[in-house]
Scaffold this motif. Structure first.
Motif, PDB file in Angstrom:
ATOM      1  N   HIS A 150       1.317   4.494  21.363  1.00  0.00           N
ATOM      2  CA  HIS A 150       0.983   3.369  20.484  1.00  0.00           C
ATOM      3  C   HIS A 150      -0.115   2.513  21.109  1.00  0.00           C
ATOM      4  O   HIS A 150      -1.091   2.145  20.441  1.00  0.00           O
ATOM      5  N   GLY A 151       0.040   2.194  22.393  1.00  0.00           N
ATOM      6  CA  GLY A 151      -0.976   1.388  23.060  1.00  0.00           C
ATOM      7  C   GLY A 151      -2.338   2.053  23.036  1.00  0.00           C
ATOM      8  O   GLY A 151      -3.362   1.413  22.755  1.00  0.00           O
ATOM      9  N   THR A 152      -2.355   3.338  23.310  1.00  0.00           N
ATOM     10  CA  THR A 152      -3.613   4.081  23.303  1.00  0.00           C
ATOM     11  C   THR A 152      -4.203   4.118  21.897  1.00  0.00           C
ATOM     12  O   THR A 152      -5.397   3.852  21.700  1.00  0.00           O
ATOM     13  N   ASN A 190      -7.729   0.554  16.538  1.00  0.00           N
ATOM     14  CA  ASN A 190      -7.818  -0.829  16.080  1.00  0.00           C
ATOM     15  C   ASN A 190      -8.727  -1.702  16.943  1.00  0.00           C
ATOM     16  O   ASN A 190      -8.866  -2.892  16.683  1.00  0.00           O
ATOM     17  N   GLY A 191      -9.268  -1.110  18.005  1.00  0.00           N
ATOM     18  CA  GLY A 191     -10.153  -1.870  18.869  1.00  0.00           C
ATOM     19  C   GLY A 191      -9.439  -2.900  19.728  1.00  0.00           C
ATOM     20  O   GLY A 191     -10.053  -3.844  20.219  1.00  0.00           O
TER      21      GLY A 191
END
Length: 114
Positions: A56-58, A64-65
């Motif tokens: 998710h973080g990646t 989403n920038g």
């Protein structure tokens, strides 16, 4: 077809006869072991849950920038996703096997006309 009363509930007599000859109850214990393995892989540190949070973080950064939340030394987005997909597909196969093993027990449902 008549039903047979067991200590738990009535079951279909013919299905009971067939399953007594063919169903290995030890398979249920093997499924318990598989579920324990799945639970560990899903929840323990370094498990799929943590892998998904890292993914998710990646993805949040790439798509989403968002600010970089994990080091760039981690596997790339596609590699992370592929690894998780492979793991989930393996778990699905294990669970499908468990369903296949347990499905014959449904045949014990008593007939309504007894």
């Amino acid at each position: 077809m008549p039903n047979t009363q067991t200590p738990y509930d009535p079951v279909d007599t013919e299905a009971l006869r067939c399953l007594r000859d063919s169903f290995d109850t030890r398979e249920i214990l093997r499924i318990v072991d598989l579920v324990d393995t799945i639970r560990t892989r899903l929840c323990e540190p370094e498990g799929i849950r943590d892998d998904l949070l890292q993914l998710h973080g990646t993805a949040h950064t790439v798509l989403n920038g968002a600010s970089l939340v994990s080091g760039a030394a981690n596997p790339g987005l596609v590699e992370q996703a592929e690894s998780i997909l492979e793991e989930l597909e393996d778990l699905i196969r294990v669970l499908q096997h468990a369903v296949h093993v347990l499905r014959p027990l449904e045949l014990l449902r008593p007939s309504d006309d007894a």
